[in-house]
Scaffold this motif. Structure first.
Motif, PDB file in Angstrom:
ATOM      1  N   HIS A  58       0.849  -1.192   0.000  1.00  0.00           N
ATOM      2  CA  HIS A  58       0.000   0.000   0.000  1.00  0.00           C
ATOM      3  C   HIS A  58       0.877   1.232   0.000  1.00  0.00           C
ATOM      4  O   HIS A  58       1.972   1.235   0.564  1.00  0.00           O
ATOM      5  N   CYS A  69       1.428  -4.990   2.664  1.00  0.00           N
ATOM      6  CA  CYS A  69       0.079  -5.300   3.140  1.00  0.00           C
ATOM      7  C   CYS A  69       0.143  -6.484   4.087  1.00  0.00           C
ATOM      8  O   CYS A  69       0.813  -7.481   3.810  1.00  0.00           O
ATOM      9  N   HIS A  71      -2.710  -7.902   5.164  1.00  0.00           N
ATOM     10  CA  HIS A  71      -4.028  -8.529   5.063  1.00  0.00           C
ATOM     11  C   HIS A  71      -4.234  -9.019   3.646  1.00  0.00           C
ATOM     12  O   HIS A  71      -3.454  -8.726   2.762  1.00  0.00           O
ATOM     13  N   HIS A  73      -7.308  -8.456   0.870  1.00  0.00           N
ATOM     14  CA  HIS A  73      -8.475  -7.580   0.783  1.00  0.00           C
ATOM     15  C   HIS A  73      -9.565  -8.232  -0.046  1.00  0.00           C
ATOM     16  O   HIS A  73     -10.251  -7.584  -0.818  1.00  0.00           O
ATOM     17  N   THR A  77     -12.392  -5.349   1.293  1.00  0.00           N
ATOM     18  CA  THR A  77     -12.147  -4.592   2.508  1.00  0.00           C
ATOM     19  C   THR A  77     -11.087  -3.517   2.248  1.00  0.00           C
ATOM     20  O   THR A  77     -10.128  -3.741   1.521  1.00  0.00           O
ATOM     21  N   PRO A  79      -8.076  -1.075   3.285  1.00  0.00           N
ATOM     22  CA  PRO A  79      -7.015  -1.007   4.283  1.00  0.00           C
ATOM     23  C   PRO A  79      -7.110   0.280   5.094  1.00  0.00           C
ATOM     24  O   PRO A  79      -7.261   1.368   4.538  1.00  0.00           O
ATOM     25  N   ALA A  94      -8.160  -4.135   8.558  1.00  0.00           N
ATOM     26  CA  ALA A  94      -9.119  -4.084   7.468  1.00  0.00           C
ATOM     27  C   ALA A  94     -10.507  -3.944   8.061  1.00  0.00           C
ATOM     28  O   ALA A  94     -10.880  -4.693   8.961  1.00  0.00           O
ATOM     29  N   GLU A  96     -14.445  -3.881   7.202  1.00  0.00           N
ATOM     30  CA  GLU A  96     -15.428  -4.153   6.155  1.00  0.00           C
ATOM     31  C   GLU A  96     -16.502  -3.090   6.086  1.00  0.00           C
ATOM     32  O   GLU A  96     -16.915  -2.678   5.006  1.00  0.00           O
ATOM     33  N   ARG A 115      -8.960   2.485  -5.919  1.00  0.00           N
ATOM     34  CA  ARG A 115      -8.470   1.935  -4.659  1.00  0.00           C
ATOM     35  C   ARG A 115      -8.579   2.999  -3.582  1.00  0.00           C
ATOM     36  O   ARG A 115      -8.651   4.198  -3.875  1.00  0.00           O
TER      37      ARG A 115
END
Ligand SMILES: [Zn+2]
Ligand SMILES: [Zn+2]
Length: 135
Positions: A58, A69, A71, A73, A77, A79, A94, A96, A115
């Motif tokens: 990111h 990152c 996570h 996504h 989701t 960031p 993250a 939601e 994004r």
């Protein structure tokens, strides 16, 4: 997202970013990969663009820095980063709900979301404790 495999230079840049363990600027990355034989800044920028579009990295706009990152996504989701103004530590989570609501608002305006990264600035738990002890 693309399924093309990463080029060796992309992997080198990604590894350097992982090693850093914190947000780093493009210049810091260029320094870090120089020993590995990448000395052309455009190579690093291209690698970063690719890693970002693959969702592996990111960009933190407010710090002009890049971070790995932590996570996936999947499911869209967004960031969210908490960024400590005192020590520069950046942690990702993250959320939601937030992502869903923002995407909905954007769609309502006919906006096509590419994004999103949400950056929350403040003081991390560690620095809060330290300053409480100092005080
Ligand atoms: Zn992420
Ligand atoms: Zn901190």
């Amino acid at each position: 997202m693309t399924n093309r495999p990463l080029a060796p230079k992309h992997v080198l840049v990604f590894d350097a970013l992982k090693m850093a363990g914190r947000p780093v600027t493009a210049y810091q990355l260029i320094d870090a990969v120089r020993d590995a034989g990448i000395s052309a800044p455009p190579t690093v920028y291209r690698a970063l663009n690719r890693l970002i579009s693959d969702g592996l990295v990111h960009k933190l706009e407010s710090m002009n820095a890049f971070v790995v990152c932590t996570h996936t996504h999947a499911g869209g989701t967004v960031p969210v980063f908490t960024i400590c103004n005192a020590c520069g530590d950046a942690r990702e989570f993250a959320d939601e709900t937030v992502g869903e609501q923002l995407a909905k608002r954007a769609i309502e305006r006919g906006f096509i979301l590419d994004r999103a990264v949400i950056e929350l600035h403040g003081t991390c738990a560690k620095c809060v404790t330290l300053s409480a002890q100092a005080g």
